[in-house]
Write an enzyme that holds these catalytic residues in place. Structure first.
Site, PDB file in Angstrom:
ATOM      1  N   SER A 117     -14.207  -0.659  11.098  1.00  0.00           N
ATOM      2  CA  SER A 117     -14.499  -1.668  10.490  1.00  0.00           C
ATOM      3  C   SER A 117     -15.091  -2.475  12.008  1.00  0.00           C
ATOM      4  O   SER A 117     -14.172  -2.765  12.787  1.00  0.00           O
ATOM      5  CB  SER A 117     -14.008  -2.221   9.673  1.00  0.00           C
ATOM      6  OG  SER A 117     -13.873  -3.272   9.083  1.00  0.00           O
ATOM      7  N   HIS A 118     -15.995  -3.699  11.460  1.00  0.00           N
ATOM      8  CA  HIS A 118     -16.055  -4.551  12.584  1.00  0.00           C
ATOM      9  C   HIS A 118     -14.348  -5.816  13.516  1.00  0.00           C
ATOM     10  O   HIS A 118     -14.699  -6.076  13.939  1.00  0.00           O
ATOM     11  CB  HIS A 118     -17.298  -5.283  12.524  1.00  0.00           C
ATOM     12  CG  HIS A 118     -18.900  -4.985  12.945  1.00  0.00           C
ATOM     13  ND1 HIS A 118     -18.720  -3.521  12.376  1.00  0.00           N
ATOM     14  CD2 HIS A 118     -20.100  -4.993  12.978  1.00  0.00           C
ATOM     15  CE1 HIS A 118     -20.941  -2.928  12.728  1.00  0.00           C
ATOM     16  NE2 HIS A 118     -20.756  -4.059  13.138  1.00  0.00           N
ATOM     17  N   SER A 119     -14.175  -5.262  11.588  1.00  0.00           N
ATOM     18  CA  SER A 119     -12.945  -6.264  11.726  1.00  0.00           C
ATOM     19  C   SER A 119     -11.158  -5.781  12.111  1.00  0.00           C
ATOM     20  O   SER A 119     -11.307  -4.500  11.219  1.00  0.00           O
ATOM     21  CB  SER A 119     -13.147  -7.366  11.192  1.00  0.00           C
ATOM     22  OG  SER A 119     -11.829  -8.025  10.119  1.00  0.00           O
ATOM     23  N   GLY A 125     -16.465  -6.758  15.887  1.00  0.00           N
ATOM     24  CA  GLY A 125     -17.953  -5.484  16.451  1.00  0.00           C
ATOM     25  C   GLY A 125     -16.641  -4.234  16.806  1.00  0.00           C
ATOM     26  O   GLY A 125     -15.680  -4.045  15.740  1.00  0.00           O
TER      27      GLY A 125
END
Lengths: 213, 238
Positions: free
Chosen positions: B8-10, B41
């Site tokens: 995930s981006h988080s 990111g």
């Protein structure tokens, strides 16, 4: 001038220099139609590449080893889509350049592999205002220039010029891929940052060959 | 056992999704790989490390991704890996949270990468489409087409009252799906496949409601007995 390992190292260092020099320009292009970080991201990535080159005990064995070092470094240090895109381009290019020195045919193969890498990751086709719009004409020009007995530096020159023209040609395009596509028609009138940095990268390959002579 | 990597981006989203999936699949290796440098990111290094850990010792791995560049990063990682290792990894086009939950339950039952990846993909339609589409229980005497042509023996039917207050929420749904997946029997609950945790959850069955079970297959009688007991008992909940 031979396109050997020393050339490959010069090419990468020169690219890092160009990215540093143009980072504000690339980020400004990206501010207009993207997420405002392309120049900074590439600067961070190539700075790390140069640091890794500096830390090497001796020169890499083959051209492909240099490109693979760039690939792994960019993938792990460049945020956003540019890391995987350029990382894959260098990685695919590395796979066809396990050579001491590139001849004209090898230059074409390297550029073709780079383009394939970008297309494999980004799924873009020409005309969508992306890196592909610089790489695609560069490959076509290199293929056209690659005739019997030609100097590989001439092939690089043709590719570099075509990549620059390709980047300029993205100005009027409407983006349909990537972050800029959210802007739709408003993306027209701005140069694509990825195409612009691609043109710098290919030009550096040629300059490194000429300057080393 | 097939492992899962959650990209995930988080960081919080990856870890939170792993937490949800872990509740339903306690034995599955679930590796969150979210965020980059403490921010938003996806990190090539984090994902590479997670995929290497997930595939260590010859295991297969399924990678769930959230937004666009999570896929790019994951594909780049696969490109860097040994081809033999990359061949054991699947990156299904699936919703992140629902896909992770469905894949985890499938992996818990011992399924291979292909089956786990398929479960993740199917999760995309579970809430929106298939659960609702099959939600009407079959009329008495009606042929249950979804029970499958290859099943052995007649269909056993029974209506059972759901014993726990919260009904078929995540934990009981996973428990039921795992129980069914292990047996040589096919079970539908109110018309949906009981081996699919998401379809079970999609029923929204609450405590005290009546569930129609239809069981077929070699192990039908024993399965019905077990499943009936679990449901009446409220899955050990109050």
């Amino acid at each position: 001038m031979a396109l050997d390992v020393a050339w490959a190292v010069r090419w990468v260092r020169l690219t890092a220099g160009l990215v540093t020099e143009h980072r504000a320009y690339l980020t400004e292009l990206d501010r207009q139609i993207g997420d405002n970080d392309h120049g900074e991201n590439l600067y961070r990535g190539y700075t790390a590449v140069v640091a890794r080159l500096d830390a090497l005990e001796g020169p890499p064995a083959q051209v492909g080893d240099v490109l693979k070092l760039v690939a792994t470094t960019l993938m792990s240090t460049v945020g956003g889509a540019a890391g995987p895109l350029y990382g894959t381009a260098y990685l695919r290019a590395a796979k066809v350049t396990g050579l001491d020195e590139l001849d004209a045919g090898a230059v074409v193969a390297m550029l073709e592999a780079g383009l394939e890498g970008i297309v494999a990751r980004g799924k873009a086709v020409p005309g969508e205002k992306t890196m592909v719009d610089a790489w695609s004409p560069a490959v076509a020009a290199a293929q056209a220039a690659c005739v019997e007995g030609v100097d590989p530096v001439v092939v690089l020159e043709a590719a570099a010029t075509a990549a620059e023209e390709g980047a300029v040609a993205t100005d009027p395009m409407v983006a349909t891929k990537g972050r800029a596509s959210y802007l739709g028609e408003r993306s027209a009138g701005h140069r694509d940052p990825g195409a612009a940095s691609s043109a710098l990268l290919v030009r550096a390959a040629h300059t490194a060959a000429v300057d080393g002579a | 056992m097939t492992a899962l990597v959650l990209v995930s981006h988080s960081r919080a989203a990856a870890e939170g999704t792993a937490e949800i999936a872990r509740q339903m699949a306690p034995d599955v290796v679930l590796l969150p790989a979210g965020g980059i440098d403490g921010g938003v990111g996806t990190s090539f290094e984090l994902v590479l490390a997670a995929v290497e850990e997930a595939t260590a010792g010859g295991s297969g791995a399924v990678v769930l991704t959230d937004l666009g560049s999570a896929v790019l990063t994951t594909e780049s990682v696969l490109e860097m890996l040994d081809e033999a290792v990359a061949a054991r990894v699947r990156v299904p086009d699936a919703p992140f949270v629902e896909g992770a939950v469905a894949a985890a339950v499938e992996a818990q039952s011992g399924a291979d990468v292909e089956a786990v990846a398929r479960a993740a993909v199917r999760a995309g339609g579970s809430f929106a489409g298939s659960a609702g589409a099959h939600a009407t229980p079959p009329a008495p005497g009606e042929e249950v087409a979804s029970a499958g042509a290859g099943d052995v023996g007649p269909a056993l039917r029974e209506r059972v009252v759901l014993g726990n207050r919260l009904g078929l929420h995540a934990r009981p749904a996973a428990l039921l799906a795992r129980t069914v997946a292990d047996r040589d029997a096919r079970v539908t609950v109110n018309g949906v496949d009981a081996a699919s945790v998401l379809e079970l959850m999609g029923l929204g069955a609450v405590g005290g409601s009546e569930l129609e079970l239809v069981v077929t297959g070699r192990d039908a009688q024993d399965t019905l007995t077990t499943v009936r007991a679990m449901i009446q008992d409220g899955f050990g909940e109050t």
